[in-house]
Design a protein around this motif. Structure first.
Motif, PDB file in Angstrom:
ATOM      1  N   LEU A   6      78.018   4.431 -60.349  1.00 40.21           N
ATOM      2  CA  LEU A   6      79.436   5.364 -60.322  1.00 40.21           C
ATOM      3  C   LEU A   6      79.047   6.877 -60.160  1.00 40.21           C
ATOM      4  CD1 LEU A   6      82.408   5.337 -60.548  1.00 40.21           C
ATOM      5  CD2 LEU A   6      82.189   5.830 -62.867  1.00 40.21           C
ATOM      6  N   GLN A   7      77.671   6.972 -60.839  1.00 38.02           N
ATOM      7  CA  GLN A   7      77.711   8.460 -60.816  1.00 38.02           C
ATOM      8  C   GLN A   7      76.796   8.846 -59.312  1.00 38.02           C
ATOM      9  OE1 GLN A   7      75.318  10.668 -64.070  1.00 38.02           O
ATOM     10  NE2 GLN A   7      75.054   8.401 -64.805  1.00 38.02           N
ATOM     11  N   ILE A   8      75.866   7.910 -58.638  1.00 36.90           N
ATOM     12  CA  ILE A   8      75.579   7.822 -57.426  1.00 36.90           C
ATOM     13  C   ILE A   8      76.671   7.969 -56.590  1.00 36.90           C
ATOM     14  CG2 ILE A   8      74.218   6.867 -55.775  1.00 36.90           C
ATOM     15  CD1 ILE A   8      72.476   5.581 -58.164  1.00 36.90           C
ATOM     16  N   PHE A   9      77.719   7.163 -56.664  1.00 38.16           N
ATOM     17  CA  PHE A   9      78.812   7.393 -55.619  1.00 38.16           C
ATOM     18  C   PHE A   9      79.623   8.755 -55.719  1.00 38.16           C
ATOM     19  CE2 PHE A   9      83.443   6.427 -54.967  1.00 38.16           C
ATOM     20  CZ  PHE A   9      83.391   6.112 -53.659  1.00 38.16           C
ATOM     21  N   SER A  10      79.825   9.107 -57.082  1.00 36.43           N
ATOM     22  CA  SER A  10      80.370  10.504 -57.127  1.00 36.43           C
ATOM     23  C   SER A  10      79.635  11.612 -56.482  1.00 36.43           C
ATOM     24  CB  SER A  10      80.387  10.736 -58.672  1.00 36.43           C
ATOM     25  OG  SER A  10      79.229  11.253 -59.191  1.00 36.43           O
ATOM     26  N   GLU A  11      78.445  11.585 -56.436  1.00 36.04           N
ATOM     27  CA  GLU A  11      77.860  12.444 -55.688  1.00 36.04           C
ATOM     28  C   GLU A  11      77.941  12.125 -54.011  1.00 36.04           C
ATOM     29  OE1 GLU A  11      75.481  15.216 -56.742  1.00 36.04           O
ATOM     30  OE2 GLU A  11      76.587  14.594 -58.786  1.00 36.04           O
ATOM     31  N   PHE A  12      78.137  11.145 -53.727  1.00 35.45           N
ATOM     32  CA  PHE A  12      78.323  10.783 -52.266  1.00 35.45           C
ATOM     33  C   PHE A  12      79.591  11.258 -52.080  1.00 35.45           C
ATOM     34  CE2 PHE A  12      80.922   8.327 -49.243  1.00 35.45           C
ATOM     35  CZ  PHE A  12      79.966   8.341 -48.189  1.00 35.45           C
ATOM     36  N   LEU A  13      80.746  11.087 -52.891  1.00 34.00           N
ATOM     37  CA  LEU A  13      81.902  11.398 -52.589  1.00 34.00           C
ATOM     38  C   LEU A  13      82.323  12.995 -52.601  1.00 34.00           C
ATOM     39  CD1 LEU A  13      84.853  10.170 -51.833  1.00 34.00           C
ATOM     40  CD2 LEU A  13      85.105  10.190 -54.522  1.00 34.00           C
ATOM     41  N   GLY A  14      81.813  13.493 -53.977  1.00 35.83           N
ATOM     42  CA  GLY A  14      81.747  14.991 -54.071  1.00 35.83           C
ATOM     43  C   GLY A  14      81.415  15.758 -53.120  1.00 35.83           C
TER      44      GLY A  14
END
Length: 238
Positions: A6-14
């Motif tokens: 989830l944290q990795i995806f948050s970096e992608f999305l942000g």
């Protein structure tokens, strides 16, 4: 999703949101027949400051909201982030920046056909120096990123009202853009430059020229150096 995923995806999305809005304001100002054509540097600096704010709000709901490899590396150096996640974060940030740049291309698709200036088109996706001077360009990016990362670390020593931190980060980036950005276009974020430069290289953008890979290492390497210097100073004084 697991916590790390989830944290990795948050970096992608942000980072995707950051670049979509940041490169988007450059496109609005630079492309022919845009309603914002010619709005100028102040509009770009304001747009990027707002883009960072929104990107941090989006990523911060799921993770630490670095959205910048230089920040990720620096946070690992000072012990505030897991080293095992540094590479996955950087890859996610770069991929998010690539996708964000692609969305800018789609948003302004007909305007690229109307714009003949290759430099203006490249400038939407990647940074470049006002005066090409390798040493000065490196120093400029190091200083800008040092200010960004060191200030972010010092923000952690202050208490902000709940939810205010991303807005303060946006003001920080706005200040850097207005004060220090005129020399190189203030990449201060390797993913923000590399991902969109790759998009410029591979997307079928009308009237584009070369992607200026000869310069591309500077907005990647120099911000990482600036982040490391900020981290070392932070460790020395705290």
């Amino acid at each position: 999703m697991t916590g790390d995923t989830l944290q990795i995806f948050s970096e992608f999305l942000g980072t995707m949101i950051l670049v979509l809005l940041g490169d988007g304001v450059v496109a609005a100002v630079s492309l022919k027949k845009s309603k914002a054509e010619g709005a100028g540097w102040v509009a770009i600096a304001l747009g990027w400051g707002a883009a960072v704010t929104i990107g941090v709000y989006v990523a911060g709901s799921m993770g630490p909201a670095h959205i910048n490899p230089a920040v990720t590396l620096a946070m690992a150096i000072i012990g505030n982030f897991e080293w095992a996640l540094v590479i996955p974060f950087i890859l996610a940030q770069t991929a998010g920046a690539f996708v964000g740049a692609g969305l800018v291309w789609l948003t302004y698709l007909p305007h690229f056909k109307e714009t003949k200036d290759e430099a203006s088109i490249l400038g939407i996706f990647a940074t470049g120096p006002a005066i090409r001077h390798t040493v000065s360009n490196i120093i400029s990016e190091i200083i800008g990123t040092f200010v960004l990362v060191f200030a972010l670390m010092m923000f952690g020593k202050n208490i902000f009202a709940d939810g205010l931190n991303p807005l303060v980060v946006g003001i920080l980036v706005l200040s850097i853009g207005l004060s220090l950005g005129g020399a190189t276009g203030y990449a201060i974020n390797p993913a923000r430059d590399l991902g969109p430069r790759l998009a410029h290289q591979f997307l079928p953008i009308p009237n584009k020229g070369a992607s200026d890979w000869a310069y591309s290492w500077i907005p990647v390497a120099a911000p990482m150096v600036g982040g490391v210097i900020a981290a070392v100073l932070y460790l020395v004084i705290t």
